[in-house]
Design a protein around this motif. Structure first.
Motif, PDB file in Angstrom:
ATOM      1  N   ARG A  31       0.702  -1.286   0.123  1.00  0.00           N
ATOM      2  CA  ARG A  31      -0.073   0.082  -0.046  1.00  0.00           C
ATOM      3  C   ARG A  31       0.894   1.197   0.109  1.00  0.00           C
ATOM      4  O   ARG A  31       0.627   2.278  -0.696  1.00  0.00           O
ATOM      5  N   TRP A  36      -8.651   4.800  -3.988  1.00  0.00           N
ATOM      6  CA  TRP A  36      -8.790   4.376  -2.626  1.00  0.00           C
ATOM      7  C   TRP A  36      -9.035   2.749  -2.619  1.00  0.00           C
ATOM      8  O   TRP A  36      -8.511   1.860  -1.908  1.00  0.00           O
ATOM      9  N   LYS A  37      -9.626   2.234  -3.565  1.00  0.00           N
ATOM     10  CA  LYS A  37     -10.077   0.876  -3.716  1.00  0.00           C
ATOM     11  C   LYS A  37      -8.491   0.039  -4.157  1.00  0.00           C
ATOM     12  O   LYS A  37      -8.189  -0.882  -3.672  1.00  0.00           O
ATOM     13  N   GLN A  69      -6.465  -0.149  -0.967  1.00  0.00           N
ATOM     14  CA  GLN A  69      -7.200  -1.089  -0.278  1.00  0.00           C
ATOM     15  C   GLN A  69      -6.737  -2.416  -0.636  1.00  0.00           C
ATOM     16  O   GLN A  69      -6.587  -3.382   0.323  1.00  0.00           O
TER      17      GLN A  69
END
Length: 253
Positions: free
Chosen positions: A126, A236-237, A240
């Motif tokens: 991430r 954001w996805k 994640q």
């Protein structure tokens, strides 16, 4: 008794006297080693700026040079046609190509099958993706700002027209690239094909005078804000899903 037989017997006797190592002891030792590793890393923190600069070393500069070449060709086309609104709209089809040039770098981890290696490092995937997306966003924002500044100064094009013709295809293409990157069944070729299909659809919309005239200002505004919102969701996805390994579970993070 031969020498080698004597040594074998001594080895067997020594092996029988060794204490039995249990699985729970190995697990506790590994846990202590991980805690010591993290403690040593926290004692020497790596700032986010230095981490960005470190990730920048792995990005090939030729893709940014190619993006600059695309924007230069787009400006040259706009400057040549000037007041020809029909041709100005058609030149915006180059914007998806500007985004497609990011695909090789974004897909480099999956193509090289390095996710498992990077998952064993101190920094999470991430953080790696966030750093690389930040780098691309910063450089692309600089290039696009330079392009819009020069275009607005040299070409008779309003800010609203520039947003419609450039921001919408740019944002939708970014959404396609990021969403396909999250899908395990998709490759970079799927991403490029879908982007080219969207480019064809966009060309059909802007070059068809009847359809283009039917789209009112509220519809353009909805497309602009909707694509921007979905782009934020796609980022954001991606962040994640970055901690979901492609093949195995992560070791350290």
């Amino acid at each position: 008794m031969r020498e080698w037989e004597r040594r074998i017997r001594q080895y067997r006797e020594h092996e029988e006297r060794l204490p039995e190592v249990k699985e729970a002891q190995i697990a506790r030792a590994a846990a202590r080693a991980r805690r010591a590793f993290y403690a040593a890393e926290r004692a020497q923190p790596n700032g986010y700026l230095s981490f960005l600069l470190l990730q920048a070393r792995f990005v090939r500069r030729r893709w940014w040079a190619a993006q600059f070449a695309v924007l230069s060709a787009l400006w040259l086309g706009l400057y040549t046609v000037q007041d020809e609104d029909f041709l100005q709209r058609g030149s915006s089809v180059l914007i998806p190509a500007f985004v497609i040039l990011m695909v090789p770098e974004l897909w480099k981890n999956a193509r090289a099958q390095s996710a498992e290696i990077e998952s064993a490092s101190y920094f999470t995937l991430r953080q790696v993706y966030a750093a690389r997306l930040t780098l691309f966003a910063a450089v692309d924002l600089l290039l696009l700002s330079l392009f819009l500044g020069v275009t607005m100064a040299t070409v008779s094009l309003t800010l609203w027209d520039a947003l419609i013709q450039f921001a919408i295809p740019f944002q939708v293409t970014c959404c396609i690239c990021l969403r396909t990157l999250c899908c395990r069944r998709c490759s970079e070729y799927h991403c490029i094909i879908l982007s080219l299909i969207w480019s064809s659809v966009w060309m059909w919309i802007v070059m068809n005078e009847t359809i283009y005239a039917m789209i009112s200002t509220p519809i353009w505004l909805a497309l602009l804000t909707g694509s921007a919102a979905y782009l934020a969701y796609a980022v954001w996805k991606l962040l994640q899903s970055a901690n979901n390994s492609w093949e195995e579970d992560y070791l350290w993070n």
